[in-house]
Design a protein around this motif. Structure first.
Motif, PDB file in Angstrom:
ATOM      1  N   ASP B 107       1.848  -2.244  -2.515  1.00 32.24           N
ATOM      2  CA  ASP B 107       0.399  -1.463  -1.549  1.00 32.24           C
ATOM      3  C   ASP B 107       0.794   0.140  -1.721  1.00 32.24           C
ATOM      4  OD1 ASP B 107       3.686  -0.993  -0.498  1.00 32.24           O
ATOM      5  OD2 ASP B 107       3.111  -1.414   1.321  1.00 32.24           O
ATOM      6  N   VAL B 108       1.943   0.812  -2.937  1.00 31.81           N
ATOM      7  CA  VAL B 108       1.950   2.523  -2.510  1.00 31.81           C
ATOM      8  C   VAL B 108       0.770   2.189  -3.324  1.00 31.81           C
ATOM      9  CG1 VAL B 108       2.771   4.248  -2.878  1.00 31.81           C
ATOM     10  CG2 VAL B 108       3.869   2.222  -1.548  1.00 31.81           C
ATOM     11  N   ASP B 110      -1.500   0.548  -4.412  1.00 32.09           N
ATOM     12  CA  ASP B 110      -2.837   0.886  -4.168  1.00 32.09           C
ATOM     13  C   ASP B 110      -3.638   1.468  -3.292  1.00 32.09           C
ATOM     14  OD1 ASP B 110      -3.155  -2.288  -4.684  1.00 32.09           O
ATOM     15  OD2 ASP B 110      -2.768  -3.187  -2.804  1.00 32.09           O
ATOM     16  N   LEU B 111      -3.000   1.700  -2.539  1.00 31.75           N
ATOM     17  CA  LEU B 111      -3.006   3.264  -2.005  1.00 31.75           C
ATOM     18  C   LEU B 111      -3.613   4.547  -2.824  1.00 31.75           C
ATOM     19  CD1 LEU B 111      -3.023   5.175   0.482  1.00 31.75           C
ATOM     20  CD2 LEU B 111      -0.875   5.204   0.097  1.00 31.75           C
ATOM     21  N   HIS B 112      -2.903   4.725  -4.278  1.00 27.39           N
ATOM     22  CA  HIS B 112      -2.964   5.377  -5.413  1.00 27.39           C
ATOM     23  C   HIS B 112      -4.144   5.688  -6.056  1.00 27.39           C
ATOM     24  CE1 HIS B 112       0.425   8.145  -4.053  1.00 27.39           C
ATOM     25  NE2 HIS B 112       1.421   6.541  -4.418  1.00 27.39           N
ATOM     26  N   ALA B 114      -6.986   3.431  -5.146  1.00 24.46           N
ATOM     27  CA  ALA B 114      -8.464   3.777  -3.741  1.00 24.46           C
ATOM     28  C   ALA B 114      -8.267   5.024  -4.206  1.00 24.46           C
ATOM     29  CB  ALA B 114      -7.589   3.532  -2.949  1.00 24.46           C
TER      30      ALA B 114
END
Lengths: 298, 172
Positions: B107-108, B110-112, B114
């Motif tokens: 998920d991290v 994905d965050l990055h 994004a």
């Protein structure tokens, strides 16, 4: 809130916090405290400047550590490695490094920046460049203005009168003495990887009332050699003992220097009677920045 | 004692209060830093610089209630300075980024990914608004830009992230 944004927020708060974080922030605060102290010392030096003659020596030291000229020079320090520390001088004397075997000061370089000069001492061990400076000690004294450290390259400096090695009966010790031509401000920094000690000097104005002559208690001059080493050992009881070279190239040991002749005589008596120093001692009057004369024992 | 009282003491020179404030905020500074540089070493460097800069200038802070905003501003500036310096030295390609670390969670990543689509300013605004829940007014103070600009940056940023803007909040 949007699901995607919620996930991102969750991911953001899931960013792993490393163990080192606490230590890193503490370090930063320590760095800040040091900065504050230096800033404070600078203002108090201005406040107390010229208050009394007795405090002059200490004030000189404080002024050196916080000389505004040096603050700006900090950005372009000539050391190659990482700064380990800036030596804080207490009564003109400070040391650093870690004790190590079979080390030598391999070469000394002098770098000039404006009217400042940096003397760089490089350390080697078994002919390899050392990563951490071996234990060292630098002391700054007056009459004549000098730093106990070293040599030929140094003599090229316009501020340096003479530089010479001092004999040490102890093998683990390398000692040098530098005599300055004029009053200087100094700062000493220790570096690692590679090991270096950088002494930055620049000229300073000294008011005439501080340039009074002094009375030194000292031995007779002898040639460079073991006699000198033995003489030094017999005078280890003296508080401000140092080895100096005279005008004629002879060496002698100075037990200390005093503002008045009476004080010097008193100290000489004390050394002879209380500490049982058998070496013949003399009181010598010396002007500011004057290189000591030769005294021959009879 | 609340943060404003602590900040008041820190401003008048109390080092212990400052230390407490930093202890409360250091994880936040770290996360913000990480959002920009995506690796531990650089993030820690940014944290250190932020705390140092804050310490030596806290006496200049006029209103203690703005401590958080002020600290955030320093952290954002330190992070951006850090990135600028790093750009001058070496360009890190995508594979290299963050590879010193143990693999970050999916998920991290994905965050990055994004946030990677956004420019620095938009990233900062989105991070402060939605992850740190900072009021738009404070974000404007942190970035020294007008309120209206913050709003339009948010609007454009969310559009880029393909977040459904519809019901989320009125930017009016």
């Amino acid at each position: 809130m949007d699901k995607k944004l919620d996930d991102y927020k969750q991911a953001y708060h899931d960013i792993e916090i490393p163990e080192e974080l606490a230590a890193v922030t503490e370090q930063a605060i320590e760095r800040g405290k040091l900065h504050r102290k230096r800033a404070k010392a600078r203002t108090s030096w201005v406040k107390h400047a010229g208050v009394s003659a007795a405090a002059v020596f200490v004030l000189f030291t404080v002024s050196v550590n916080t000389m505004p000229a040096f603050a700006s020079a900090l950005e372009n320090v000539p050391g190659l490695g990482k700064l380990v520390k800036i030596l804080q001088f207490n009564k003109g004397s400070a040391g650093g490094g870690t004790p190590q075997d079979a080390v030598d000061v391999s070469f000394i370089t002098v770098q000039k920046q404006g009217d400042q000069e940096s003397i760089i001492l490089n350390f080697t061990q078994d002919n390899e460049v050392q990563q951490n400076a071996s234990s060292f000690h630098v002391s700054f004294t007056e009459y004549p203005n000098s730093a106990v450290k070293d040599f030929e390259t140094l003599k090229q400096s316009p501020y340096i009168e003479d530089a010479y090695e001092i004999i040490s009966l102890d093998d683990s010790l390398v000692r040098f003495h530098v005599t300055f031509k004029e009053a200087i401000a100094y700062e000493v920094k220790e570096y690692k990887e590679p090991a270096q000690v950088v002494i930055t000097i620049s000229p300073v104005e000294v008011s005439p009332e501080k340039q009074q002559p002094v009375y030194a208690v000292r031995t007779a001059s002898v040639p460079y050699g073991e006699t000198l080493g033995a003489m030094e050992e017999s005078l280890l009881v003296a508080d401000n003992m140092r080895v100096l070279k005279d005008k004629q190239g002879g060496y002698f040991v100075e037990a200390g220097y005093y503002r008045t002749e009476a004080e010097a005589q008193e100290k000489m008596k004390q050394l002879k009677h209380e500490f049982g120093v058998v070496e013949p001692l003399f009181v010598e009057k010396r002007e500011y920045l004057e290189v000591p004369g030769g005294i021959v024992a009879r | 004692m609340n943060q404003t009282e602590l900040a008041q003491r820190a401003i008048s020179g109390d080092e212990d209060s400052f230390t407490l404030l930093i202890q409360e905020n250091r994880e936040k500074i770290y996360r913000m830093a990480f959002t920009y540089v995506r690796n531990k070493e650089d993030s820690l460097e940014i944290v250190q610089e932020t705390v140092y800069r804050a310490f030596i200038s806290v006496h200049k802070l006029k209103q203690p209630q703005y401590f958080q905003t002020w600290l955030t501003k320093i952290a954002v500036n330190c992070a951006l300075d850090h990135i600028r310096k790093a750009k001058k030295v070496v360009y890190m390609d995508k594979e290299h980024e963050g590879s010193y670390e143990q693999k970050p969670r999916e998920d991290v990543i994905d965050l990055h990914d994004a946030l990677g689509q956004l420019d620095e300013k938009s990233r900062t605004v989105i991070m402060l608004r939605y992850f740190e829940d900072m009021p738009i007014k404070d974000i404007a103070d942190v970035l020294d830009i007008p309120l209206s600009s913050v709003k339009s940056i948010i609007y454009r940023g969310l559009e880029k992230l393909k977040v459904n803007i519809g019901e989320r909040e009125s930017l009016g």
